[in-house]
Design a protein around this motif. Structure first.
Motif, PDB file in Angstrom:
ATOM      1  N   GLU A  82       1.259  14.997   3.760  1.00 26.85           N
ATOM      2  CA  GLU A  82       1.791  14.693   2.924  1.00 26.85           C
ATOM      3  C   GLU A  82       3.479  14.595   2.687  1.00 26.85           C
ATOM      4  OE1 GLU A  82       1.957  11.178   1.672  1.00 26.85           O
ATOM      5  OE2 GLU A  82       0.272  11.687   2.895  1.00 26.85           O
ATOM      6  N   THR A 137      -5.657   6.663   9.698  1.00 27.92           N
ATOM      7  CA  THR A 137      -6.553   5.437   9.630  1.00 27.92           C
ATOM      8  C   THR A 137      -6.011   4.204  10.373  1.00 27.92           C
ATOM      9  OG1 THR A 137      -7.198   5.437   7.188  1.00 27.92           O
ATOM     10  CG2 THR A 137      -6.970   3.661   7.988  1.00 27.92           C
ATOM     11  N   LEU A 185       0.917  -1.101  -0.016  1.00 24.00           N
ATOM     12  CA  LEU A 185       0.624  -0.152  -0.159  1.00 24.00           C
ATOM     13  C   LEU A 185       0.628   1.417  -0.042  1.00 24.00           C
ATOM     14  CD1 LEU A 185      -3.181  -1.016   2.414  1.00 24.00           C
ATOM     15  CD2 LEU A 185      -2.880  -0.450  -0.172  1.00 24.00           C
ATOM     16  N   MET A 188      -2.662   7.071   5.366  1.00 23.53           N
ATOM     17  CA  MET A 188      -2.398   5.294   6.167  1.00 23.53           C
ATOM     18  C   MET A 188      -2.659   5.568   7.747  1.00 23.53           C
ATOM     19  SD  MET A 188       0.432   3.076   3.512  1.00 23.53           S
ATOM     20  CE  MET A 188       0.295   1.671   4.634  1.00 23.53           C
ATOM     21  N   LYS A 211       1.143   3.421  -2.869  1.00 21.63           N
ATOM     22  CA  LYS A 211      -0.411   3.342  -3.991  1.00 21.63           C
ATOM     23  C   LYS A 211      -1.052   4.164  -2.701  1.00 21.63           C
ATOM     24  CE  LYS A 211      -0.735  -1.359  -6.227  1.00 21.63           C
ATOM     25  NZ  LYS A 211       1.026  -1.247  -5.681  1.00 21.63           N
ATOM     26  N   VAL A 212      -1.143   4.605  -1.441  1.00 22.39           N
ATOM     27  CA  VAL A 212      -1.361   5.506  -0.780  1.00 22.39           C
ATOM     28  C   VAL A 212      -0.801   6.380  -0.050  1.00 22.39           C
ATOM     29  CG1 VAL A 212      -3.226   5.724   1.891  1.00 22.39           C
ATOM     30  CG2 VAL A 212      -3.466   3.283  -0.324  1.00 22.39           C
TER      31      VAL A 212
END
Length: 467
Positions: A440, A324, A312, A321, A315-316
């Motif tokens: 980010e 979450t 992941l 992440m 991709k994320v």
């Protein structure tokens, strides 16, 4: 073609041998989980000395992480891993043969020095031996070996605990097993070449080229040697950051976030489950033998979730992440706290607890764990990287140490419910911290990330002046 196959095969051998350092890291941190209930009885441990036995390794790891990088700069990455293999072996035997709690704590501390040294040296060695296009995939194999080592510890604990339950020395057999991979690591590293980058840093260019030719084709070897020379020349002209640079607001902010992310990853309480999972399941109502078997589910889910997390990662975004993962772990902790109180004495409680600890680890190892190390490697600009990584990893291990020390004491004094409700409360604070401060970094270069922090602080200063 045959030569290329040999080069690829040799690189795979290097990676396999070196990641046994990660396997030992995982086994030695996980084995205490099953050994502790038997050891407590044999050595007469109370909640405080239980915490000391578990956490002395973590205090040693904090120091090992600080000095491990410096020693590998001095002796060489491969040579340092060789010395760590010896320390792993000696400390494992010392723990196995410990006649009392004092000797056990001393050798667990020495084992921690090896774990901490491996936690910084092995990834560095792998990164420097890997081709640029597969570096991320190869370096993350060490994380996979760590959780695999923990799974192996849980499996061997369950096997030995169920077949030798009446043997008062069963915990010694559990601890002794870790000496075997240490032997493999030692003899394997005797055959593994030194890092080309380290050799270039010591002026041994011919040796570096000879080793690069073993794991790259001729053109790649020469091109990479040239790149390494240029990078080391650039770094030699770079002034390294120190404590005095913390007076610069944007640098201070990055280090603050690095420390925060490291601490947040540990205050989830993950290692209370990895180190005391068997004790938690026993407190919930399982017999020791059943708790050891149930605890292997924690190891299995850790390995599977780590594989998913690695997949992941590109991709994320890092931030979603992490958020979450923290939401999932905090919810699981809250449910453990509530249900361990409302279902106390119920026959279903042990199975509920096992389900929730597995759920917790799925979020932890699948989202928080992978993001932690990638974030720490990305947020620090080159000048700040050594200082920032060093202090962040130190705080990570020290936080781990205090949790490992205090968990059995909290369990005895406030119970299972109160302990996990406390972790859930800290989890909520962690969620707020990550939401407010973590930027980010996916898809941004190191230069763009540095510019973001510089610009952010300038905007912040302007807003303060307007107010």
């Amino acid at each position: 073609m045959s030569k290329q196959v040999n080069q690829t095969s040799f690189l795979r051998t290097i990676v396999l041998v070196a990641t046994f350092g990660g396997l030992l890291f995982g086994y030695d941190t996980g084995v205490i989980n099953g050994a502790l209930p038997y050891m407590s009885e044999a050595l007469g441990l109370n909640s405080f000395t239980e915490g000391l036995v578990a956490s002395s390794l973590l205090f040693g790891a904090a120091l090992g992480a600080v000095f491990g990088g410096r020693l590998s700069d001095y002796y060489g990455r491969g040579q340092n891993i060789l010395y760590l293999a010896i320390l792993f072996f000696v400390a494992a035997l010392g723990c196995t043969l410990a006649p009392n709690v004092t000797v056990m704590i001393i050798f667990r501390f020495l084992l921690g020095l090896a774990v901490g040294g491996a936690s910084v040296t092995v990834p560095t060695f792998l990164a420097e031996m890997s081709p640029a296009d597969s570096r991320g995939r190869i370096v993350t194999k060490n994380e996979l070996m760590i959780v695999s080592g923990q799974l192996l510890a849980f499996v061997f604990n369950a096997i030995l605990g169920n077949t030798m339950e009446d043997n008062i020395h069963v915990w010694r057999y559990m601890l002794a097993i870790s000496s075997l991979p240490a032997i493999f690591l030692f003899f394997g590293m005797l055959k593994v070449p030194e890092s080309p980058r380290w050799l270039v840093s010591k002026g041994k260019h011919d040796d570096a080229l000879r080793i690069l030719r073993l794991i790259r084709d001729e053109q790649q070897a020469k091109a990479e040697l040239s790149q390494i020379k240029d990078a080391i020349a650039a770094e030699s002209n770079l002034e390294k950051a120190s404590v005095k640079d913390m007076s610069v607001p944007w640098m201070r902010r990055i280090v603050f976030i690095g420390i925060g992310v490291a601490v947040v990853s540990q205050v989830t309480g993950v290692n209370s489950i990895m180190y005391y999972g068997t004790e938690i399941l026993r407190d919930a109502g399982f017999q020791t033998s059943a708790a050891l078997i149930g605890n292997t589910a924690n190891g299995v889910i850790s390995v599977l979730a780590t594989l998913v997390g690695i997949w992941l990662l590109d991709k994320v975004g890092r931030r979603p992440m992490m958020l979450t993962g923290l939401f999932g772990t905090t919810t699981a902790l809250l449910l453990i706290g509530i249900l361990s109180f409302t279902l106390e004495g119920s026959a279903t409680l042990p199975y509920v607890m096992l389900t929730l600890t597995v759920t917790f680890l799925a979020f932890m190892q699948g989202a928080i764990g992978p993001v932690l190390w990638v974030t720490l490697s990305e947020i620090f600009p080159l000048r700040l990287r050594g200082f920032g990584m060093g202090i962040s990893v130190f705080f990570l291990w020290i936080t781990n140490f205090f949790i490992g020390l205090s968990f059995p004491i909290m369990l005895e004094n406030v119970g299972l419910s109160g302990t996990f409700l406390a972790f859930a409360t800290v989890g909520i604070v962690s969620l707020i911290f990550i939401f407010k401060y973590l930027p980010e970094t996916k898809g941004r270069s190191l230069e763009e990330i540095e510019e973001f922090f510089r610009t952010y602080d300038k905007q912040d200063e302007l807003l303060k002046k307007v107010k």
